[in-house]
Scaffold this active site. Structure first.
Site, short mmCIF file in Angstrom:
data_model
loop_
_atom_site.label_atom_id
_atom_site.label_comp_id
_atom_site.label_asym_id
_atom_site.label_seq_id
_atom_site.Cartn_x
_atom_site.Cartn_y
_atom_site.Cartn_z
N GLY A 121 -48.13 30.03 -66.87
CA GLY A 121 -48.04 30.36 -65.45
C GLY A 121 -46.60 30.60 -65.03
O GLY A 121 -45.69 29.89 -65.45
N ARG A 149 -26.88 36.28 -70.36
CA ARG A 149 -25.44 36.36 -70.12
C ARG A 149 -24.65 35.34 -70.93
O ARG A 149 -23.54 35.63 -71.39
CB ARG A 149 -25.17 36.23 -68.62
N THR A 171 -42.34 25.32 -64.77
CA THR A 171 -43.68 25.13 -64.24
C THR A 171 -43.59 24.47 -62.89
O THR A 171 -42.80 23.54 -62.70
CB THR A 171 -44.56 24.28 -65.18
N ARG A 212 -53.51 20.39 -61.77
CA ARG A 212 -54.74 19.98 -62.45
C ARG A 212 -54.61 18.60 -63.09
O ARG A 212 -55.51 17.77 -63.00
CB ARG A 212 -55.12 21.01 -63.53
N ASP A 271 -44.61 18.67 -64.66
CA ASP A 271 -45.37 17.76 -65.52
C ASP A 271 -44.85 17.67 -66.95
O ASP A 271 -45.58 17.28 -67.86
CB ASP A 271 -46.84 18.18 -65.54
N ARG A 281 -51.31 34.72 -71.42
CA ARG A 281 -51.84 33.67 -72.28
C ARG A 281 -52.47 34.33 -73.50
O ARG A 281 -53.05 35.41 -73.40
CB ARG A 281 -52.85 32.81 -71.52
N SER A 282 -52.36 33.69 -74.65
CA SER A 282 -52.85 34.31 -75.87
C SER A 282 -53.59 33.30 -76.74
O SER A 282 -52.98 32.35 -77.25
CB SER A 282 -51.69 34.92 -76.67
N ASP A 328 -46.18 23.10 -71.06
CA ASP A 328 -46.70 22.38 -72.22
C ASP A 328 -47.29 23.30 -73.28
O ASP A 328 -46.96 23.21 -74.47
CB ASP A 328 -47.75 21.38 -71.73
N ASP A 361 -45.71 22.53 -61.66
CA ASP A 361 -46.39 21.24 -61.68
C ASP A 361 -45.45 20.05 -61.91
O ASP A 361 -45.84 18.91 -61.68
CB ASP A 361 -47.47 21.22 -62.75
N LYS A 371 -55.44 12.13 -32.99
CA LYS A 371 -56.23 13.33 -32.75
C LYS A 371 -56.44 14.20 -34.00
O LYS A 371 -57.33 15.05 -34.01
CB LYS A 371 -55.57 14.18 -31.65
#
Length: 319
Positions: free
Chosen positions: A11, A25, A125, A171, A129, A72-73, A103, A127, A214
């Site tokens: 991602g 650079r 990422t 997730r 994580d 993605r592969s 990851d 996330d 409220k």
């Protein structure tokens, strides 16, 4: 080492371009050739590789996404796919590879390192994580995107006296929900690392309503459950009008914050330094504002940990 490659995988996250810029650079500064691998590991297997110059990364530090694209592969996970990638690395004479991602991307880097091609992982990422680093590239930008959205939602929640469930990404990691919830004063934060005590959530909503409150904001990490389903449960249990917002991929986009630009620049440059020092199979990170690096196997076998003190504080402040 005279020739290195760089790719982005998994991602996308804001700041990846700043990291690519730093790699290119920094390498050119040390008189190395740099090759950009387009479309992640899929592009590596297909030989979608081009030499990069200083101008190749001009005017990208402020751009979200990744100019190298990402994909993605499943094929790369196989021995045949990894062999295809190695053949392309040999063809272009690439001696080391810098992988910017999360990851799953690092698992690919580990495989290539085991097969004799030094790889360095750069954590990118939203996330947050990845163990071994306080922050990953893109987390701060995504956090501010979520905060801005919740600020706007709160205006509507106040105007219509409603409860809102806001589903954010995460997730397997609740960092984005936790940090956004604490920053925005959410009444409830639901994350994968902590059990969902639905009865407690309902009691808190009713207690607030009884004292004249409220509106309420509930932040739900996607790993906990579906926002619409949770909102329906809340409405049925409380008889309070409830609305749901799923922020989705808006969280991944946008111009990176200053923090993410600086972080990406530092981590990208550090990755080049490691290759120059003959290091392989490492993941760079930042801890207590100091650049660090860890063995990639160690990082992949460590569990991600949430800051439980922050989670406790959020509950104390949302009484």
């Amino acid at each position: 080492m005279k020739k290195i490659g760089v790719l982005t995988s998994g991602g996308d996250s804001p700041g990846m371009n700043a990291a690519v810029r730093a790699v290119v650079r920094k390498a050119i500064f040390h008189e190395m050739e740099v090759y950009g691998v387009y479309n992640g590991y899929q592009g590596l297997m297909e030989g979608n590789i081009k030499r990069m110059e200083l101008g190749s990364v001009g005017d990208i530090i402020q751009r979200g996404g990744t100019i190298l694209y990402s994909a993605r592969s499943e094929e790369f996970k196989t021995e045949e796919g990894q062999q295809k990638a190695i053949e392309q690395l040999n063809k272009f004479g690439i001696e080391g590879l810098i992988v910017i991602g999360g990851d799953g991307s690092f698992r690919g880097a580990e495989k290539l390192t085991q097969k004799g091609y030094p790889c360095i992982g750069v954590p990118g990422t939203i996330d947050n994580d990845i163990p071994g680093t306080d922050f990953t590239i893109g987390f701060d930008t995504a956090l501010n995107t979520v905060i801005d959205a919740i600020d706007k939602i709160r205006d509507t929640a106040t105007s219509h006296e409603r409860t809102y469930v806001v589903e954010v990404m995460g997730r397997n990691a609740g960092d984005l929900a936790l940090w956004a919830g604490l920053a925005d004063g959410a009444e409830t934060i639901l994350i994968p690392e902590q059990p969902d005590d639905f009865d407690s959530v309902v009691r808190k909503l009713k207690r607030g309503h009884d004292r004249g409150k409220k509106h309420s904001i509930i932040i739900l990490a996607e790993g906990v459950g579906n926002g619409f389903a949770y909102g329906k449960r809340i409405e049925e249990a409380t008889d309070m009008e409830t609305r749901v917002t799923i922020l989705g991929h808006i969280q991944r986009g946008g111009s990176p914050t200053g923090f993410d630009r600086v972080l990406a620049s530092r981590l990208g440059a550090k990755a080049v330094d490691l290759l120059l020092d003959g290091k392989a199979g490492r993941v760079v990170g930042i801890q207590n504002n100091k650049l660090v690096d860890h063995d990639i196997v160690q990082i992949l076998t460590q569990p991600h940990k949430i800051d439980l003190d922050m989670y406790k504080l959020s509950n104390e402040l949302s009484i």
